[in-house]
Scaffold this active site. Structure first.
Site, PDB file in Angstrom:
ATOM      1  N   ASP A   1     -43.973 -47.814 -26.209  1.00 23.78           N
ATOM      2  CA  ASP A   1     -43.282 -46.570 -25.856  1.00 23.78           C
ATOM      3  C   ASP A   1     -41.772 -46.663 -26.102  1.00 23.78           C
ATOM      4  O   ASP A   1     -41.026 -45.759 -25.721  1.00 23.78           O
ATOM      5  CB  ASP A   1     -43.587 -46.142 -24.416  1.00 23.78           C
ATOM      6  CG  ASP A   1     -43.179 -47.187 -23.383  1.00 23.78           C
ATOM      7  OD1 ASP A   1     -43.111 -48.379 -23.719  1.00 23.78           O
ATOM      8  OD2 ASP A   1     -42.930 -46.805 -22.227  1.00 23.78           O
TER       9      ASP A   1
ATOM     10  N   HIS B   1     -36.789 -53.447 -26.157  1.00 22.16           N
ATOM     11  CA  HIS B   1     -37.914 -54.386 -26.130  1.00 22.16           C
ATOM     12  C   HIS B   1     -39.039 -53.784 -26.959  1.00 22.16           C
ATOM     13  O   HIS B   1     -38.974 -52.624 -27.391  1.00 22.16           O
ATOM     14  CB  HIS B   1     -38.354 -54.695 -24.693  1.00 22.16           C
ATOM     15  CG  HIS B   1     -38.902 -53.525 -23.919  1.00 22.16           C
ATOM     16  ND1 HIS B   1     -38.192 -52.360 -23.695  1.00 22.16           N
ATOM     17  CD2 HIS B   1     -40.107 -53.338 -23.317  1.00 22.16           C
ATOM     18  CE1 HIS B   1     -38.931 -51.528 -22.972  1.00 22.16           C
ATOM     19  NE2 HIS B   1     -40.096 -52.083 -22.743  1.00 22.16           N
TER      20      HIS B   1
ATOM     21  N   HIS C   1     -37.988 -57.691 -17.260  1.00 27.82           N
ATOM     22  CA  HIS C   1     -39.168 -56.861 -17.469  1.00 27.82           C
ATOM     23  C   HIS C   1     -40.342 -57.784 -17.783  1.00 27.82           C
ATOM     24  O   HIS C   1     -40.187 -59.001 -17.808  1.00 27.82           O
ATOM     25  CB  HIS C   1     -38.868 -55.872 -18.619  1.00 27.82           C
ATOM     26  CG  HIS C   1     -39.888 -54.788 -18.782  1.00 27.82           C
ATOM     27  ND1 HIS C   1     -40.442 -54.090 -17.744  1.00 27.82           N
ATOM     28  CD2 HIS C   1     -40.463 -54.272 -19.908  1.00 27.82           C
ATOM     29  CE1 HIS C   1     -41.298 -53.203 -18.213  1.00 27.82           C
ATOM     30  NE2 HIS C   1     -41.340 -53.295 -19.523  1.00 27.82           N
TER      31      HIS C   1
ATOM     32  N   HIS D   1     -42.221 -53.002 -26.400  1.00 22.14           N
ATOM     33  CA  HIS D   1     -43.345 -52.190 -25.915  1.00 22.14           C
ATOM     34  C   HIS D   1     -43.452 -50.905 -26.742  1.00 22.14           C
ATOM     35  O   HIS D   1     -42.441 -50.334 -27.168  1.00 22.14           O
ATOM     36  CB  HIS D   1     -43.170 -51.861 -24.424  1.00 22.14           C
ATOM     37  CG  HIS D   1     -43.716 -52.924 -23.516  1.00 22.14           C
ATOM     38  ND1 HIS D   1     -43.279 -53.106 -22.218  1.00 22.14           N
ATOM     39  CD2 HIS D   1     -44.683 -53.868 -23.718  1.00 22.14           C
ATOM     40  CE1 HIS D   1     -43.951 -54.118 -21.666  1.00 22.14           C
ATOM     41  NE2 HIS D   1     -44.798 -54.592 -22.564  1.00 22.14           N
TER      42      HIS D   1
END
Lengths: 303, 303
Positions: free
Chosen positions: A66, A62, A142, A64
């Protein structure tokens, strides 16, 4: 055939306690797949002596930060090292825009082509197939569209029965065909059955990557009986409300999934920075599923 | 007043030999300015115990990846640490698009506001001013629009002559006004001149950051007599053609600029990864300008 997973980063959100953020390398038969690519991944290539130019595919769970902020740097460094082979980058819709915008604004020109495969993470996608194994993506739950990855060996080659091989004086040039199931006919026209020459193959091996995700029994459809399951365990169970709120799992929840899916081994990671000592997370998970290990930056796990 | 520069990364292009890429911190009177922000800068904050939440301004020289790819991660980590104060980000046109696109695609939401100042690097820009010092940007000559930064103290406070201060029994509440140049009138109406109470102030201190740039005497207009000059020295002089082709400088060229500008101290950095041993670069620079030092990750230089 070699099938192993090397952890490059095991922390969530930001670096802490010597742990980098999400990234790992799957080596299947010397074909290298990078899963997620947090900031600092290229430093981990150096730290752990990874032959990163051999990576053929980058698989993003995904968007994000991080999980993707190390990707532009990896691409530039591959280019500075004169990579010429195509690189496949697979991930949820938006990954191509991310890479192309960053490269355009930083006026970066790569020495190789990128082949994108953008996916809809809410469905199952065929990601990769060759003679030896397949990769699919499957939906995780998520805060933003996220997908897990499932690596499955197509079959395992049979193991040679060396005593019989010697007895029938079979030349080594035929070993590969016998491993794949062929019978053997000797110079007198006598046929020796494959069953006599080999041992049965073990079950095809498999690996599943599940990060980031909240507790979701829906994934059991995809990971049933997997040999090695990487499941995020951001929090201790006392913070299960926090886990639910942020779309993450607790160590207990990861272990529950492993137990319900009857996996062989569970690897937990994506730890919150609040934990310098991870033993309590391990103990919590082990209370539900004994064959659990902690993901540790730099450690390699045989599937 | 404190005025110092801490090197966070001294390498060019990619990490090598334990050296990170361009980033440094200027501390003026406990006000913190981050110059450039390569991948891994937030790891350096941890390595060198930098109070990164106190950074008020990020000053970007140009948009090449080895100067900006750490910025998204720094912003996220500031946010995860609940920063609430505005952060100023200054850099060439495109820096806002870079940050906003990356934050949008990674669906990142910051806990603080960013105030952008986008500049045209081909001219001089006023970047910052307060009671104590000023920052301007000035043009550098690189493959893409690039600017250097010049920090200059407005004035130095005078130093008190303690013997005289004691002799006239001046209360400490008046010290600041005397340091700033006021005379003192005692309770009998007697006037004591400031010259008697203080020592002359030294020259205002200054620091200039020049990276990335090819050899360009045009910058002498901006950096004349600077106390500390950071000038890139990517290559040894035997690779001066390579330097010119890529818009970089050699160690000799950096030293020539320092000599012509009559700076007090030269700091060379932005080293090519081909050099594991930097001594030859230092020796080359010193052959032209003796007061040269190597930029070393983690080292702090007093201006």
């Amino acid at each position: 055939m070699n099938f192993q997973v090397t952890i490059l980063g095991s922390n969530s959100a930001k670096p802490a306690h010597g742990r980098f953020m999400s990234s790992q390398l799957v080596n299947f038969n010397e074909k290298l797949f990078l899963i997620d690519c947090a900031e600092g991944t290229q430093f981990r290539f150096q730290d752990f002596k990874i032959k990163f130019l051999k990576i053929s595919h980058v698989l993003i769970s995904h968007l994000h930060g991080d999980h993707i902020f190390g990707l532009p740097g990896v691409l530039l460094t591959m280019s500075l090292n004169n990579r010429s082979e195509d690189l496949h980058i697979c991930g949820p819709f938006g990954i191509q825009d991310f890479i192309e915008t960053v490269l355009r604004l930083s006026q970066s020109h790569l020495s190789f082509n990128i082949i994108y495969k953008e996916t809809n993470p809410s469905i199952v996608n065929n990601i990769y197939v060759d003679n030896n194994f397949t990769i699919i993506s499957f939906p995780l739950k998520h805060r933003i569209p996220t997908q897990g990855y499932f690596f499955r060996e197509k079959y395992s080659e049979k193991k040679l029965n060396k005593i019989k091989i010697d007895q029938y004086e079979i030349p080594y040039q035929f070993f590969d065909r016998i491993k794949k199931g062929e019978d053997w006919t000797n110079s007198q026209g006598e046929k020796i059955s494959n069953a006599e020459l080999t041992f049965e193959n073990p079950n095809p091996r498999s690996y599943a990557y599940c990060s980031d995700t909240e507790y979701d029994e829906g994934i059991l459809n995809y990971i049933q009986g997997v040999d090695l399951l990487y499941h995020e365990a951001t929090f201790m169970h006392e913070l299960s409300n926090q886990a639910l709120k942020t779309g993450h799992s607790t160590a207990i929840q990861a272990a529950n999934i492993a137990k319900l899916a009857k996996v062989k081994k569970l690897l937990i990671g994506h730890f919150s920075s609040r934990y310098s000592n991870l033993k309590p997370l391990l103990e919590e998970a082990k209370s539900v599923f004994i064959n659990t290990e902690l993901a540790v930056d730099g450690c390699t796990h045989i599937v």
